[in-house]
Structures are given as C-alpha cells and as structure tokens.
Design a protein around this motif. Structure first.
Motif, PDB file in Angstrom:
ATOM      1  N   SER A  50       0.853  -1.195   0.000  1.00  0.00           N
ATOM      2  CA  SER A  50       0.000   0.000   0.000  1.00  0.00           C
ATOM      3  C   SER A  50       0.883   1.237   0.000  1.00  0.00           C
ATOM      4  CB  SER A  50      -0.896  -0.012   1.236  1.00  0.00           C
ATOM      5  OG  SER A  50      -1.658   1.159   1.317  1.00  0.00           O
ATOM      6  N   PHE A  51       0.640   2.142  -0.947  1.00  0.00           N
ATOM      7  CA  PHE A  51       1.447   3.367  -1.061  1.00  0.00           C
ATOM      8  C   PHE A  51       0.563   4.596  -0.904  1.00  0.00           C
ATOM      9  CE2 PHE A  51       3.980   0.223  -3.399  1.00  0.00           C
ATOM     10  CZ  PHE A  51       5.235   0.422  -2.825  1.00  0.00           C
ATOM     11  N   ASP A  52       1.175   5.632  -0.340  1.00  0.00           N
ATOM     12  CA  ASP A  52       0.484   6.907  -0.160  1.00  0.00           C
ATOM     13  C   ASP A  52       0.822   7.909  -1.258  1.00  0.00           C
ATOM     14  OD1 ASP A  52      -0.785   6.380   2.500  1.00  0.00           O
ATOM     15  OD2 ASP A  52       1.317   6.129   3.079  1.00  0.00           O
ATOM     16  N   MET A  72      -2.777   2.712 -13.662  1.00  0.00           N
ATOM     17  CA  MET A  72      -3.200   3.021 -12.299  1.00  0.00           C
ATOM     18  C   MET A  72      -4.626   3.567 -12.256  1.00  0.00           C
ATOM     19  SD  MET A  72       0.212   4.780 -10.612  1.00  0.00           S
ATOM     20  CE  MET A  72      -0.649   5.125  -9.059  1.00  0.00           C
ATOM     21  N   LYS A  73      -4.941   4.491 -13.140  1.00  0.00           N
ATOM     22  CA  LYS A  73      -6.257   5.118 -13.107  1.00  0.00           C
ATOM     23  C   LYS A  73      -7.357   4.177 -13.588  1.00  0.00           C
ATOM     24  CE  LYS A  73      -4.435   8.646 -11.338  1.00  0.00           C
ATOM     25  NZ  LYS A  73      -4.631   8.866  -9.879  1.00  0.00           N
ATOM     26  N   ALA A  74      -6.965   3.101 -14.291  1.00  0.00           N
ATOM     27  CA  ALA A  74      -7.953   2.113 -14.728  1.00  0.00           C
ATOM     28  C   ALA A  74      -8.191   1.044 -13.675  1.00  0.00           C
ATOM     29  CB  ALA A  74      -7.494   1.456 -16.037  1.00  0.00           C
ATOM     30  N   ASP A  75      -7.384   1.054 -12.613  1.00  0.00           N
ATOM     31  CA  ASP A  75      -7.479   0.040 -11.561  1.00  0.00           C
ATOM     32  C   ASP A  75      -8.147   0.657 -10.327  1.00  0.00           C
ATOM     33  OD1 ASP A  75      -6.990  -1.735  -9.404  1.00  0.00           O
ATOM     34  OD2 ASP A  75      -5.230  -2.561 -10.436  1.00  0.00           O
ATOM     35  N   ALA A  76      -9.254   0.083  -9.900  1.00  0.00           N
ATOM     36  CA  ALA A  76      -9.996   0.631  -8.764  1.00  0.00           C
ATOM     37  C   ALA A  76      -9.166   0.659  -7.487  1.00  0.00           C
ATOM     38  CB  ALA A  76     -11.274  -0.166  -8.535  1.00  0.00           C
ATOM     39  N   ASP A  77      -8.216  -0.268  -7.352  1.00  0.00           N
ATOM     40  CA  ASP A  77      -7.403  -0.322  -6.141  1.00  0.00           C
ATOM     41  C   ASP A  77      -6.248   0.679  -6.162  1.00  0.00           C
ATOM     42  OD1 ASP A  77      -8.936  -2.391  -5.062  1.00  0.00           O
ATOM     43  OD2 ASP A  77      -7.772  -3.923  -6.115  1.00  0.00           O
ATOM     44  N   LEU A  78      -5.918   1.206  -7.346  1.00  0.00           N
ATOM     45  CA  LEU A  78      -4.754   2.082  -7.467  1.00  0.00           C
ATOM     46  C   LEU A  78      -5.088   3.515  -7.832  1.00  0.00           C
ATOM     47  CD1 LEU A  78      -2.363  -0.298  -9.497  1.00  0.00           C
ATOM     48  CD2 LEU A  78      -2.570  -0.080  -7.014  1.00  0.00           C
ATOM     49  N   ARG A  79      -6.303   3.742  -8.329  1.00  0.00           N
ATOM     50  CA  ARG A  79      -6.601   5.051  -8.923  1.00  0.00           C
ATOM     51  C   ARG A  79      -6.561   6.204  -7.930  1.00  0.00           C
ATOM     52  NH1 ARG A  79     -12.359   3.073  -9.669  1.00  0.00           N
ATOM     53  NH2 ARG A  79     -11.620   2.515 -11.756  1.00  0.00           N
ATOM     54  N   ASP A  80      -6.705   5.905  -6.632  1.00  0.00           N
ATOM     55  CA  ASP A  80      -6.714   6.984  -5.647  1.00  0.00           C
ATOM     56  C   ASP A  80      -5.330   7.319  -5.094  1.00  0.00           C
ATOM     57  OD1 ASP A  80      -9.459   7.343  -5.839  1.00  0.00           O
ATOM     58  OD2 ASP A  80      -9.888   5.828  -4.316  1.00  0.00           O
ATOM     59  N   ILE A  81      -4.297   6.590  -5.533  1.00  0.00           N
ATOM     60  CA  ILE A  81      -2.944   6.908  -5.075  1.00  0.00           C
ATOM     61  C   ILE A  81      -2.456   8.148  -5.823  1.00  0.00           C
ATOM     62  CG2 ILE A  81      -0.561   6.093  -4.837  1.00  0.00           C
ATOM     63  CD1 ILE A  81      -1.630   3.237  -5.023  1.00  0.00           C
ATOM     64  N   GLU A 100      -3.796  15.453 -17.375  1.00  0.00           N
ATOM     65  CA  GLU A 100      -5.010  14.864 -17.956  1.00  0.00           C
ATOM     66  C   GLU A 100      -5.124  13.381 -17.645  1.00  0.00           C
ATOM     67  OE1 GLU A 100      -5.788  17.779 -21.829  1.00  0.00           O
ATOM     68  OE2 GLU A 100      -4.683  15.883 -22.089  1.00  0.00           O
ATOM     69  N   LEU A 101      -3.973  12.699 -17.530  1.00  0.00           N
ATOM     70  CA  LEU A 101      -3.986  11.269 -17.212  1.00  0.00           C
ATOM     71  C   LEU A 101      -4.201  11.004 -15.722  1.00  0.00           C
ATOM     72  CD1 LEU A 101      -1.107   9.952 -19.519  1.00  0.00           C
ATOM     73  CD2 LEU A 101      -3.561   9.484 -19.745  1.00  0.00           C
ATOM     74  N   GLY A 102      -4.200  12.050 -14.928  1.00  0.00           N
ATOM     75  CA  GLY A 102      -4.527  11.885 -13.508  1.00  0.00           C
ATOM     76  C   GLY A 102      -3.429  12.179 -12.531  1.00  0.00           C
ATOM     77  N   ALA A 103      -2.282  12.705 -12.997  1.00  0.00           N
ATOM     78  CA  ALA A 103      -1.194  13.040 -12.074  1.00  0.00           C
ATOM     79  C   ALA A 103      -1.619  14.175 -11.147  1.00  0.00           C
ATOM     80  CB  ALA A 103       0.055  13.424 -12.848  1.00  0.00           C
ATOM     81  N   GLU A 104      -1.147  14.121  -9.915  1.00  0.00           N
ATOM     82  CA  GLU A 104      -1.470  15.148  -8.929  1.00  0.00           C
ATOM     83  C   GLU A 104      -0.671  16.431  -9.175  1.00  0.00           C
ATOM     84  OE1 GLU A 104      -3.904  16.123  -5.796  1.00  0.00           O
ATOM     85  OE2 GLU A 104      -3.684  14.052  -6.459  1.00  0.00           O
ATOM     86  N   ASP A 105       0.597  16.266  -9.579  1.00  0.00           N
ATOM     87  CA  ASP A 105       1.476  17.416  -9.769  1.00  0.00           C
ATOM     88  C   ASP A 105       2.624  17.008 -10.688  1.00  0.00           C
ATOM     89  OD1 ASP A 105       2.505  19.958  -9.545  1.00  0.00           O
ATOM     90  OD2 ASP A 105       2.397  19.998  -7.348  1.00  0.00           O
ATOM     91  N   TYR A 106       3.428  18.018 -11.079  1.00  0.00           N
ATOM     92  CA  TYR A 106       4.516  17.781 -12.032  1.00  0.00           C
ATOM     93  C   TYR A 106       5.726  18.600 -11.587  1.00  0.00           C
ATOM     94  CZ  TYR A 106       6.710  17.019 -16.638  1.00  0.00           C
ATOM     95  OH  TYR A 106       7.542  16.638 -17.649  1.00  0.00           O
ATOM     96  N   LEU A 107       6.882  17.938 -11.551  1.00  0.00           N
ATOM     97  CA  LEU A 107       8.106  18.611 -11.127  1.00  0.00           C
ATOM     98  C   LEU A 107       9.207  18.291 -12.142  1.00  0.00           C
ATOM     99  CD1 LEU A 107       9.133  20.338  -8.741  1.00  0.00           C
ATOM    100  CD2 LEU A 107       9.956  18.217  -7.696  1.00  0.00           C
ATOM    101  N   PRO A 108       9.807  19.313 -12.771  1.00  0.00           N
ATOM    102  CA  PRO A 108      10.842  19.045 -13.780  1.00  0.00           C
ATOM    103  C   PRO A 108      12.188  18.694 -13.139  1.00  0.00           C
ATOM    104  CG  PRO A 108      10.495  21.400 -13.557  1.00  0.00           C
ATOM    105  CD  PRO A 108       9.480  20.749 -12.681  1.00  0.00           C
ATOM    106  N   LYS A 109      12.962  17.869 -13.873  1.00  0.00           N
ATOM    107  CA  LYS A 109      14.347  17.573 -13.475  1.00  0.00           C
ATOM    108  C   LYS A 109      15.275  18.594 -14.141  1.00  0.00           C
ATOM    109  CE  LYS A 109      13.783  12.513 -13.204  1.00  0.00           C
ATOM    110  NZ  LYS A 109      14.193  11.243 -13.828  1.00  0.00           N
ATOM    111  N   ARG A 130      -8.412  13.492   1.538  1.00  0.00           N
ATOM    112  CA  ARG A 130      -9.283  12.578   0.785  1.00  0.00           C
ATOM    113  C   ARG A 130      -9.571  11.319   1.599  1.00  0.00           C
ATOM    114  NH1 ARG A 130      -6.443  14.318  -4.112  1.00  0.00           N
ATOM    115  NH2 ARG A 130      -4.963  12.610  -3.860  1.00  0.00           N
ATOM    116  N   ASP A 131      -8.556  10.802   2.290  1.00  0.00           N
ATOM    117  CA  ASP A 131      -8.758   9.627   3.135  1.00  0.00           C
ATOM    118  C   ASP A 131      -9.748   9.934   4.247  1.00  0.00           C
ATOM    119  OD1 ASP A 131      -6.976   8.215   1.619  1.00  0.00           O
ATOM    120  OD2 ASP A 131      -5.314   8.356   3.035  1.00  0.00           O
ATOM    121  N   GLN A 132      -9.618  11.125   4.802  1.00  0.00           N
ATOM    122  CA  GLN A 132     -10.526  11.542   5.872  1.00  0.00           C
ATOM    123  C   GLN A 132     -11.963  11.625   5.354  1.00  0.00           C
ATOM    124  OE1 GLN A 132     -10.099  15.643   7.482  1.00  0.00           O
ATOM    125  NE2 GLN A 132      -9.784  14.654   9.456  1.00  0.00           N
TER     126      GLN A 132
END
Length: 356
Positions: A50-52, A72-81, A100-109, A130-132
C-alpha cells in the motif's frame, strides 16, 4: 490518514542514481521509501504493498510513465494513489498530458529539493484529506444503512420510500385484504409467577418465530400489542392470494406453537381470528410513527380472535367463501359477536390436498 511517520512513497525511475537520490531525501524527511526500476516493477509493487504517493518518471523503457498512469487510473485499487511526476520533459504538452492522465502534480528535473519537499507535503496532505473524507463517507454509509434497516423494521418498504420522497400523510384504501389477529391464551397470568425479563424473552421468542413465518408467506406484520400479534395480506402491495397466504400463516403459527411447547417451559395456547374485506391503511404520528389499519374488517378480525377458542383458527363467512375450495373447515355455527350481533363462523382445520 497519512503523515511523515506513516507515509510510504514509491519511487519509479529507470536511472539508478535518481532512484537513490530520491530515496535518501525521502528517508531524511521521515518517509518510508521503496523503488522500482521500471513501470512493470512499479505495478507489481503496487499490487503487493500500500502506497500513499508515487514519484514517477516519464521516459522509461518497456512501459513509460504515461502508460503507468493509465494502468493506475484504470485500476480501482490504485486510482486513488496520488502521483507526482518528476521528469526531464518540461514542455507544456508533457505537463498537460500527465495532468489529464490523472497526475497530482509535475516537477521538472533537475528538481529543487525545497520545492520537492513542498510538493510532497502538499500531495500527502491532499491524500490525507481525501482519506478523511472517504472514511467519513464510509461511516455515513454505514449509519445510513442502520437507519434504513431501522425504518424498514417499522414500515413496509414501499411506504418507507414514499415517506422519504414526500413526508406527508399517507392513507390508502384497499378493497380486498385479509387480516389476522393472534393472542397467546393465558400469557398475562404468568406475570405473577416469572420475572418480567423471562416473560419478555418468551414472548420475543414466540413473536420472532411469527415474524419469520410472515416473511416466508409474503405478508405484512402490522404490530404487536402486549401478547397479541397482527398481520395482513394484500397490502401495501395488492396480491390475489392474500386469503390463502394468511390461512397458511395461521396453520404455520399453530405448528410453530406446537414446536415451542416442546421446550422446558409452561405450554401455551394460541387463539387466531381471520377476516377478509376492505381497509384503510396509513401512517400516523410524526416522531414514533406507525403503519396501521382501520375499518370494520379489522374490528371483525379482532372479534374473531377474542371470541374464538384456544388452539383454533376462527374465520368469518367472507374468508370461508374465499378458501372453502382449498382449505378444510368445520362450521362452528352462529355465535353472538360483541358489536356485530349474530355471525356464522368457521374453524380452519388444514389445507386440502392438491388435486391430481
């Protein structure tokens, strides 16, 4: 709920130096960190642990970051990570595609360590909230389920649904139903010989058995009053065979009492009365409301019970006419019924064998 002490983060990057760098930084900040060298291994780890939060690179061989996001977004067990993309691709198209694919944020290298810490904290805080919210909604669903079951233990389901949609007075006329009253003969005399708790436990055992019989026969229990039990067939959903169903219920009740009397307690007798005809049914009260019946049909059914004989099922002529071809009866004759005068009644004995 996630916090630095409990949060588990997965680093997905095909570059070993990047993986090690991110893992060390995460551990210094108090997170538990695991690593995956490609998208396939990342999905394997997500299935096992389980990952946060997932820190995800885009340009990887075999399965790139976009594909991992889609999986991940197609999997009900993973889409909320939540997924924080860390990639050397810094063009706006790549950023937009990840979001658009569901990433929370983006950080460049190459990433700024201070900015990384801030983005990590923000992503995990969003997940915590969200967990709360999810835990609250799950609790609310459980409580709503309890309330629903409680409501259905008081009211028939169609009536409960109508009340929820429009909480106003409910009163319906039914032209043809069959009403049954039953009474445990001599039950109140036990008050002086056994404790109230024992008495109520005995009554609950008997009536719980009757409740199961009502459900089995598709009938609507209306109420219990002391040691009396009332059930009806033909409402709130009309049915043609309501008299037959009530008659079978009455015979089943006698059988249930015979089984009960084989226990190690004082045996009881049951007196049952049945009548068929029109009634009015509705909900009365606002706080402790009840679904009840009114009309001469109900009063007469009650008289059939109170003027009956212990261990018999007394029915009116109206009920007898409905059932005489499928049930066995004995004519009791004309009796004087309080408030009704002279009435011809019958005793229901059994169901007739089915014709070959």
């Amino acid at each position: 709920m996630t916090s630095p002490e409990t949060a588990r983060v997965l680093v997905v990057d095909d570059n070993e130096a990047n993986r090690d760098l991110l893992r060390r930084r995460l551990k210094r900040q108090g997170y538990e960190a695991m690593v995956a060298e490609d998208g396939f291994r990342a999905l394997e780890l997500m299935a096992e642990h389980s990952f946060d939060l997932v820190l995800l690179d885009i340009m990887m061989p075999g399965m790139n970051g976009y594909q991992v996001l889609e999986k991940m977004k197609a999997d009900a067990d993973l889409r909320d990570i939540p997924v924080l993309v860390i990639s050397a691709l810094d063009d706006i198209e790549s950023v937009v595609k990840c979001i658009e694919l569901g990433a929370e944020d983006y950080l460049p290298k190459p990433f700024n360590p201070i900015l990384l810490k801030a983005r990590l904290g923000a992503c995990l805080e969003k997940k915590r909230l969200r967990d709360q919210e999810k835990a609250y909604l799950e609790k609310l669903t459980i409580e709503q389920g309890k309330s629903e079951r409680l409501l259905l233990s008081i009211l028939p389901k169609p009536i409960a649904e109508r009340l929820k949609q429009n909480p106003r007075t409910i009163a319906d006329s039914f032209n043809d139903v069959t009403v049954l009253f039953a009474d445990i003969v001599g039950f109140t005399k036990l008050w002086s010989r056994i404790s109230p708790t024992e008495l109520v436990e005995l009554l609950n055992e008997i009536f719980s058995g009757f409740d199961k019989l009502a459900e089995k026969n598709g009938l609507e229990k209306i109420k219990t009053i002391g040691d009396a039990y009332m059930v009806v067939g033909g409402l709130p959903i009309p049915r043609e065979d309501h008299a037959e169903a009530i008659a079978q219920m009455a015979l089943d009740m006698q059988h249930r009492m015979a089984q009960f009397n084989r226990g190690d307690h004082e045996p009881f007798s049951i007196r049952i009365g049945i009548n068929t005809g029109p009634v009015v049914a509705g909900v009365i009260g606002t706080n402790k409301f009840i679904y009840d019946l009114w009309g001469d049909t109900v009063n007469t059914a009650s008289r059939m019970e109170s003027h009956g004989i212990a261990n018999t099922i007394q029915v009116t002529e109206a009920t007898y006419e409905r059932l005489k071809d499928s049930f066995e009866f004995e004519r009791r004759g004309v009796i004087d019924v309080k408030g009704k005068g002279k009435m011809t009644t019958y005793l229901l004995l059994d169901r007739l064998p089915a014709l070959p």
